[in-house]
Design an enzyme around this catalytic site. Structure first.
Site, PDB file in Angstrom:
ATOM      1  N   LYS A  32      13.476  40.572 -13.115  1.00  0.00           N
ATOM      2  CA  LYS A  32      12.458  40.350 -12.095  1.00  0.00           C
ATOM      3  C   LYS A  32      11.702  41.638 -11.825  1.00  0.00           C
ATOM      4  O   LYS A  32      12.293  42.682 -11.552  1.00  0.00           O
ATOM      5  CB  LYS A  32      13.086  39.864 -10.787  1.00  0.00           C
ATOM      6  CG  LYS A  32      12.041  39.466  -9.733  1.00  0.00           C
ATOM      7  CD  LYS A  32      12.615  39.394  -8.335  1.00  0.00           C
ATOM      8  CE  LYS A  32      12.569  40.740  -7.653  1.00  0.00           C
ATOM      9  NZ  LYS A  32      12.855  40.697  -6.203  1.00  0.00           N
ATOM     10  N   ASP A  59       7.412  38.474  -9.667  1.00  0.00           N
ATOM     11  CA  ASP A  59       7.566  37.923  -8.320  1.00  0.00           C
ATOM     12  C   ASP A  59       6.584  38.598  -7.367  1.00  0.00           C
ATOM     13  O   ASP A  59       6.969  39.450  -6.557  1.00  0.00           O
ATOM     14  CB  ASP A  59       9.012  38.119  -7.864  1.00  0.00           C
ATOM     15  CG  ASP A  59       9.320  37.413  -6.555  1.00  0.00           C
ATOM     16  OD1 ASP A  59       8.591  36.460  -6.216  1.00  0.00           O
ATOM     17  OD2 ASP A  59      10.286  37.811  -5.882  1.00  0.00           O
ATOM     18  N   LYS A  61       4.443  36.720  -5.330  1.00  0.00           N
ATOM     19  CA  LYS A  61       4.239  35.860  -4.157  1.00  0.00           C
ATOM     20  C   LYS A  61       2.767  35.800  -3.753  1.00  0.00           C
ATOM     21  O   LYS A  61       2.405  36.037  -2.593  1.00  0.00           O
ATOM     22  CB  LYS A  61       5.106  36.340  -2.988  1.00  0.00           C
ATOM     23  CG  LYS A  61       6.606  36.356  -3.278  1.00  0.00           C
ATOM     24  CD  LYS A  61       7.382  36.887  -2.086  1.00  0.00           C
ATOM     25  CE  LYS A  61       8.890  36.801  -2.295  1.00  0.00           C
ATOM     26  NZ  LYS A  61       9.372  37.724  -3.351  1.00  0.00           N
ATOM     27  N   ASP A  64      -3.453  33.545  -1.091  1.00  0.00           N
ATOM     28  CA  ASP A  64      -4.817  33.842  -0.684  1.00  0.00           C
ATOM     29  C   ASP A  64      -5.636  32.569  -0.832  1.00  0.00           C
ATOM     30  O   ASP A  64      -5.076  31.509  -1.115  1.00  0.00           O
ATOM     31  CB  ASP A  64      -5.399  34.985  -1.536  1.00  0.00           C
ATOM     32  CG  ASP A  64      -6.391  35.846  -0.775  1.00  0.00           C
ATOM     33  OD1 ASP A  64      -7.307  35.270  -0.143  1.00  0.00           O
ATOM     34  OD2 ASP A  64      -6.276  37.082  -0.807  1.00  0.00           O
ATOM     35  N   THR A 119      15.095  33.633   1.426  1.00  0.00           N
ATOM     36  CA  THR A 119      16.531  33.573   1.709  1.00  0.00           C
ATOM     37  C   THR A 119      16.922  34.461   2.893  1.00  0.00           C
ATOM     38  O   THR A 119      18.045  34.395   3.374  1.00  0.00           O
ATOM     39  CB  THR A 119      17.368  33.975   0.473  1.00  0.00           C
ATOM     40  OG1 THR A 119      16.895  35.222  -0.033  1.00  0.00           O
ATOM     41  CG2 THR A 119      17.260  32.916  -0.606  1.00  0.00           C
TER      42      THR A 119
END
Length: 234
Positions: A32, A59, A61, A64, A119
């Protein structure tokens, strides 16, 4: 479907990253690249890691307006990452635009998946901070269904929602679950954690493991242990 252990390369520099990867010898990994590493070093990180033969879970995320996310994913398509994350909270149009941008950018094989609830987020935070009128689990299911409707390939959730996501979105829909800890590990800033064995039982297709491996005295040994626990038939 193969189960993959993804190692979170949460390092500040490319040099630190390469030094860590060298501890695995010729082992080909799934890693990752998150915001800490990518934003401080840029696309050179992706090029270097891919040149070493490793799979990349990018990753970032993304969250927009649809047109901006479309442009971002279309540009990122050149790096042929294996998985890219966008935020489910961006809505249907943004999610669909993210997938369309990746395809039109020339990387049909890249899986685009949606973040549901982090998480580190608790039931209390969902209610009091996000003002969500349903339970945390229902919120996750909603985002998963929305992601599938928009043509995405899966979602990120905790282990504890993986089974219900499978029930609602199918076996092939990716269920990427961070918050993985060995029984002897500290929980840290995570709230919804689970062991590799539990992840396997609950239906995770990929688990993301960071500190348990990166902070270990023998990362390869711990990686092999976690891989064995996760891929074992239960």
């Amino acid at each position: 479907m193969n189960k993959d252990v993804i190692i979170a390369l949460d390092f500040p520099t490319l040099e630190d990253t390469i030094n860590f990867l060298e501890k695995f010898g010729d082992e080909k990994l799934f890693v990752k690249v998150g915001m800490e590493l990518y934003l401080q070093n840029g696309p050179v990180v992706l090029k270097k890691i891919k040149s070493l033969g490793h799979k990349v879970f990018l990753d970032l995320k993304l969250h927009d307006i649809p047109n901006t996310v479309y442009g971002a994913t279309k540009g990122l398509a050149q790096f042929k990452v294996d998985i890219l994350t966008v935020h489910g909270a961006g809505g249907y149009e943004m999610l669909a635009a993210a997938k369309r941008g990746m395809i039109e950018g020339g990387s049909v094989e890249t899986n685009v998946i949606a973040i549901t609830q982090l998480t580190s987020t608790s039931e209390k935070q969902v209610k009091e901070e996000q003002l969500v009128g349903v339970s945390l689990e229902e919120s996750v299911i909603n985002y998963a269904k929305l992601a599938k409707k928009a043509g995405l390939d899966g979602v990120v959730s905790s282990v504890w929602e993986a089974k219900v996501i499978k029930e609602n979105c199918g076996e092939e829909f990716l269920k990427v679950t961070p918050g993985i800890r060995l029984e002897t590990d500290e929980v840290g800033d995570q709230k919804r954690v689970a062991t590799p064995e539990r992840a396997a039982c609950e239906g995770s297709t990929h688990i993301v493991v960071g500190r348990s491996i990166t902070k270990a005295k023998n990362p390869l040994e711990v990686y092999n242990l976690i891989k064995k626990q996760f891929t074992k038939k239960y």
